[in-house]
Motif scaffolding. Structure first.
Motif, short mmCIF file in Angstrom:
data_model
loop_
_atom_site.label_atom_id
_atom_site.label_comp_id
_atom_site.label_asym_id
_atom_site.label_seq_id
_atom_site.Cartn_x
_atom_site.Cartn_y
_atom_site.Cartn_z
N GLY A 16 0.83 -1.21 0.00
CA GLY A 16 0.00 0.00 0.00
C GLY A 16 0.86 1.25 0.00
O GLY A 16 0.62 2.19 -0.77
N LEU A 17 1.86 1.28 0.85
CA LEU A 17 2.79 2.40 0.92
C LEU A 17 3.53 2.56 -0.40
O LEU A 17 3.65 3.67 -0.93
CB LEU A 17 3.79 2.18 2.07
CG LEU A 17 4.91 3.20 2.19
CD1 LEU A 17 4.37 4.60 2.47
CD2 LEU A 17 5.90 2.76 3.26
N GLY A 33 -0.34 12.41 2.41
CA GLY A 33 0.20 12.27 3.75
C GLY A 33 0.49 10.81 4.02
O GLY A 33 -0.08 9.91 3.40
N TYR A 34 1.40 10.59 4.89
CA TYR A 34 1.81 9.23 5.22
C TYR A 34 1.65 8.99 6.70
O TYR A 34 1.79 9.89 7.51
CB TYR A 34 3.27 9.00 4.82
CG TYR A 34 3.48 9.03 3.33
CD1 TYR A 34 3.34 7.88 2.57
CD2 TYR A 34 3.83 10.21 2.68
CE1 TYR A 34 3.54 7.90 1.20
CE2 TYR A 34 4.02 10.24 1.31
CZ TYR A 34 3.88 9.07 0.57
OH TYR A 34 4.08 9.10 -0.78
N GLU A 35 1.40 7.75 7.04
CA GLU A 35 1.30 7.35 8.43
C GLU A 35 2.73 7.19 8.97
O GLU A 35 3.49 6.36 8.47
CB GLU A 35 0.54 6.02 8.54
CG GLU A 35 0.41 5.48 9.92
CD GLU A 35 -0.36 6.39 10.85
OE1 GLU A 35 0.07 6.54 12.00
OE2 GLU A 35 -1.38 6.95 10.41
N PRO A 36 3.12 8.00 9.96
CA PRO A 36 4.49 7.94 10.46
C PRO A 36 4.94 6.54 10.90
O PRO A 36 6.06 6.13 10.62
CB PRO A 36 4.49 8.91 11.65
CG PRO A 36 3.40 9.87 11.33
CD PRO A 36 2.35 9.06 10.61
N THR A 40 8.14 4.39 9.53
CA THR A 40 9.17 3.89 10.45
C THR A 40 9.33 2.39 10.32
O THR A 40 10.47 1.88 10.26
CB THR A 40 8.81 4.26 11.90
OG1 THR A 40 8.71 5.68 11.99
CG2 THR A 40 9.85 3.77 12.88
N ASP A 41 8.23 1.67 10.24
CA ASP A 41 8.30 0.21 10.07
C ASP A 41 9.02 -0.16 8.78
O ASP A 41 9.86 -1.07 8.78
CB ASP A 41 6.89 -0.41 10.05
CG ASP A 41 6.22 -0.39 11.41
OD1 ASP A 41 6.90 -0.13 12.43
OD2 ASP A 41 4.99 -0.62 11.44
N PHE A 42 8.70 0.54 7.70
CA PHE A 42 9.35 0.26 6.42
C PHE A 42 10.84 0.56 6.50
O PHE A 42 11.66 -0.24 6.05
CB PHE A 42 8.69 1.08 5.31
CG PHE A 42 9.31 0.83 3.96
CD1 PHE A 42 9.11 -0.37 3.31
CD2 PHE A 42 10.09 1.80 3.36
CE1 PHE A 42 9.69 -0.62 2.07
CE2 PHE A 42 10.67 1.57 2.12
CZ PHE A 42 10.47 0.36 1.47
N ALA A 43 11.21 1.68 7.09
CA ALA A 43 12.62 2.05 7.21
C ALA A 43 13.37 1.02 8.06
O ALA A 43 14.49 0.62 7.71
CB ALA A 43 12.75 3.44 7.81
#
Length: 55
Positions: A16-17, A33-36, A40-43
């Motif tokens: 989705g991201l 906008g993105y869910e912080p 963070t999880d992706f990073a």
């Protein structure tokens, strides 16, 4: 390598991201906008994969 590489290689939980990012990159969407926490999880996932592949 195609722009869709991430959708083929990365876990589905991030699709989705990735799709949202691809739409913005191609000009098909404006930043919503993105869910912080999702970012963070992706990073964290990507950093762990990089470290794993360097070992």
């Amino acid at each position: 390598m195609t722009r869709e590489w991430g959708l083929q290689q990365l876990p589905e939980v991030y699709h989705g991201l990735l799709r949202q990012c691809l739409k913005e990159y191609c000009g098909a969407a404006v930043a919503e906008g993105y869910e912080p926490r999702e970012l963070t999880d992706f990073a964290e996932y990507m950093m762990a994969e990089i470290k794993r592949n360097l070992e």
